[in-house]
Scaffold this motif. Structure first.
Motif, PDB file in Angstrom:
ATOM      1  N   ILE A 100     -58.625 -24.453  -3.460  1.00 43.63           N
ATOM      2  CA  ILE A 100     -59.900 -24.579  -2.755  1.00 43.63           C
ATOM      3  C   ILE A 100     -60.696 -25.772  -3.304  1.00 43.63           C
ATOM      4  O   ILE A 100     -61.324 -26.516  -2.551  1.00 43.63           O
ATOM      5  CB  ILE A 100     -60.710 -23.271  -2.865  1.00 43.63           C
ATOM      6  CG1 ILE A 100     -60.003 -22.155  -2.071  1.00 43.63           C
ATOM      7  CG2 ILE A 100     -62.132 -23.454  -2.355  1.00 43.63           C
ATOM      8  CD1 ILE A 100     -60.614 -20.783  -2.256  1.00 43.63           C
ATOM      9  N   THR A 103     -59.197 -28.879  -1.908  1.00 42.15           N
ATOM     10  CA  THR A 103     -59.612 -28.991  -0.506  1.00 42.15           C
ATOM     11  C   THR A 103     -61.006 -29.597  -0.400  1.00 42.15           C
ATOM     12  O   THR A 103     -61.258 -30.483   0.424  1.00 42.15           O
ATOM     13  CB  THR A 103     -59.598 -27.605   0.165  1.00 42.15           C
ATOM     14  OG1 THR A 103     -58.280 -27.060   0.097  1.00 42.15           O
ATOM     15  CG2 THR A 103     -60.040 -27.680   1.615  1.00 42.15           C
ATOM     16  N   TYR A 104     -61.906 -29.129  -1.261  1.00 46.24           N
ATOM     17  CA  TYR A 104     -63.285 -29.633  -1.264  1.00 46.24           C
ATOM     18  C   TYR A 104     -63.316 -31.127  -1.564  1.00 46.24           C
ATOM     19  O   TYR A 104     -63.991 -31.900  -0.875  1.00 46.24           O
ATOM     20  CB  TYR A 104     -64.104 -28.868  -2.298  1.00 46.24           C
ATOM     21  CG  TYR A 104     -65.517 -29.365  -2.469  1.00 46.24           C
ATOM     22  CD1 TYR A 104     -66.486 -29.091  -1.506  1.00 46.24           C
ATOM     23  CD2 TYR A 104     -65.887 -30.102  -3.592  1.00 46.24           C
ATOM     24  CE1 TYR A 104     -67.791 -29.551  -1.652  1.00 46.24           C
ATOM     25  CE2 TYR A 104     -67.192 -30.556  -3.747  1.00 46.24           C
ATOM     26  CZ  TYR A 104     -68.130 -30.279  -2.778  1.00 46.24           C
ATOM     27  OH  TYR A 104     -69.408 -30.749  -2.920  1.00 46.24           O
ATOM     28  N   ILE A 162     -66.063 -24.205   2.639  1.00 45.34           N
ATOM     29  CA  ILE A 162     -65.316 -24.136   1.379  1.00 45.34           C
ATOM     30  C   ILE A 162     -65.605 -22.813   0.668  1.00 45.34           C
ATOM     31  O   ILE A 162     -64.686 -22.151   0.155  1.00 45.34           O
ATOM     32  CB  ILE A 162     -65.677 -25.324   0.465  1.00 45.34           C
ATOM     33  CG1 ILE A 162     -65.224 -26.643   1.101  1.00 45.34           C
ATOM     34  CG2 ILE A 162     -65.054 -25.150  -0.913  1.00 45.34           C
ATOM     35  CD1 ILE A 162     -63.738 -26.767   1.299  1.00 45.34           C
ATOM     36  N   HIS A 183     -58.052 -27.851   4.423  1.00 43.70           N
ATOM     37  CA  HIS A 183     -58.790 -26.743   5.024  1.00 43.70           C
ATOM     38  C   HIS A 183     -58.008 -26.089   6.154  1.00 43.70           C
ATOM     39  O   HIS A 183     -57.863 -24.857   6.205  1.00 43.70           O
ATOM     40  CB  HIS A 183     -60.146 -27.250   5.539  1.00 43.70           C
ATOM     41  CG  HIS A 183     -60.952 -26.226   6.241  1.00 43.70           C
ATOM     42  ND1 HIS A 183     -61.085 -26.186   7.612  1.00 43.70           N
ATOM     43  CD2 HIS A 183     -61.672 -25.169   5.764  1.00 43.70           C
ATOM     44  CE1 HIS A 183     -61.849 -25.168   7.955  1.00 43.70           C
ATOM     45  NE2 HIS A 183     -62.225 -24.543   6.855  1.00 43.70           N
TER      46      HIS A 183
END
Length: 313
Positions: A100, A103-104, A162, A183
């Motif tokens: 995660i 991804t951010y 997120i 995402h």
């Protein structure tokens, strides 16, 4: 139970994917990918060093270029450990929190790059269409405000989707489509209600990447109108030359995004390796090409690099 099977079932672990069916070629693939990452780090660090040490480059256009190089450098740093980890056979697993976080950073850095390209388009628009007001419109304080606004837009706008990723239930096999986390890839594995994330992400793409692209296009319509009104052919070419590197950077950024989107949307029948290849181009092509483009096309940076390299030799 084998470790890989346990990882797929374990709700806190995701499996990264290299090139499906080509595992035995990974040692060979790792050579060009390692070289590309080395060029990304070396090229962008060199651009930052030249801008920092050359007083004549301390002006708005090169401040934005420095921010672009720093963004590209961070993009490389955010993905190198997973991409090369897969190809070198070190680790194909990534924890949910790390996935995660990656991804951010990937989506946030893409938003920053888009914003920087828009700021650079405004810089070129001001320099060509309002040259007498250039120094008053683009002061150092205003450039800093632009940079802070770009950072805040990227950092805050994607937080809602997120944060929600952390609380999703991922019941499908935790096998990602790439050697990094995106995402849309995580949404594909979720069994929770993803409608908010899907709609918000679409709205975000429209309001950031698409809007930035439209504003860049509009700025170049005005630039072209102004340039064509110049009587001297030499002056027209000189004005357009200052825009060539930026136009190349815009194409290098947006073409891979469009290609990846088209492959995800219409390329269901294509080999998974095509999806993986397009994903890697999206991640690596802009950070690789931007230092090359600006080193070749920008006279100040090119001459400074030649001088610097000659001193080193």
């Amino acid at each position: 139970m084998p470790a890989s099977s346990a990882s797929i079932i374990n709700t806190s672990i995701f499996i990264l994917t290299g090139f499906p069916g080509l595992d035995h070629y990974y040692p060979w693939f790792s050579i060009p990918f390692s070289s590309i990452y080395a060029m990304v780090f070396l090229g962008n660090c060199m651009v930052l060093h030249v801008i920092r040490t050359e007083p004549s480059l301390h002006q708005p256009m090169f401040y934005f270029l420095a921010m672009l190089a720093l963004t590209d450098l961070c993009m490389g740093l955010s993905t190198v450990h997973t991409v090369l980890g897969v190809l070198w056979g070190l680790n194909q697993e990534v924890s949910q929190d790390a996935c995660i976080a990656q991804t951010y950073f990937i989506h946030g850095l893409s938003s920053i790059e888009s914003g920087v390209l828009l700021a650079m388009a405004f810089d070129r628009f001001t320099a060509i269409c309002n040259p007498l007001r250039y120094t008053t419109l683009l002061t150092n304080s205003r450039v800093i405000h632009f940079m802070v606004a770009i950072l805040m837009r990227a950092a805050l706008s994607i937080l809602p989707v997120i944060i929600r990723l952390k609380f999703f239930h991922y019941c499908h096999p935790h096998i990602l489509s790439h050697s990094f986390c995106l995402h849309q890839d995580l949404l594909r594995l979720a069994c929770s209600d993803i409608r908010f994330n899907s709609l918000y992400a679409l709205a975000l793409v429209i309001c950031t990447l698409l809007l930035d692209a439209v504003l860049i296009l509009i700025s170049y319509v005005f630039i072209l109108h102004t340039v064509l009104a110049i009587a001297s052919r030499e002056e027209r070419l000189k004005s357009l030359q200052t825009c060539v590197s930026h136009i190349c950077a815009v194409l290098v950024f947006y073409i891979p995004i469009i290609g990846l989107t088209m492959v995800h949307r219409f390329g269901k029948h294509l080999s998974p390796s095509v999806h993986v290849l397009m994903g890697n181009i999206y991640i690596l092509f802009p950070p690789l090409m931007n230092p090359i483009i600006y080193s070749v096309k920008t006279q100040q940076i090119r001459s400074r690099m030649k001088k610097w390299c000659s001193l080193k030799m």
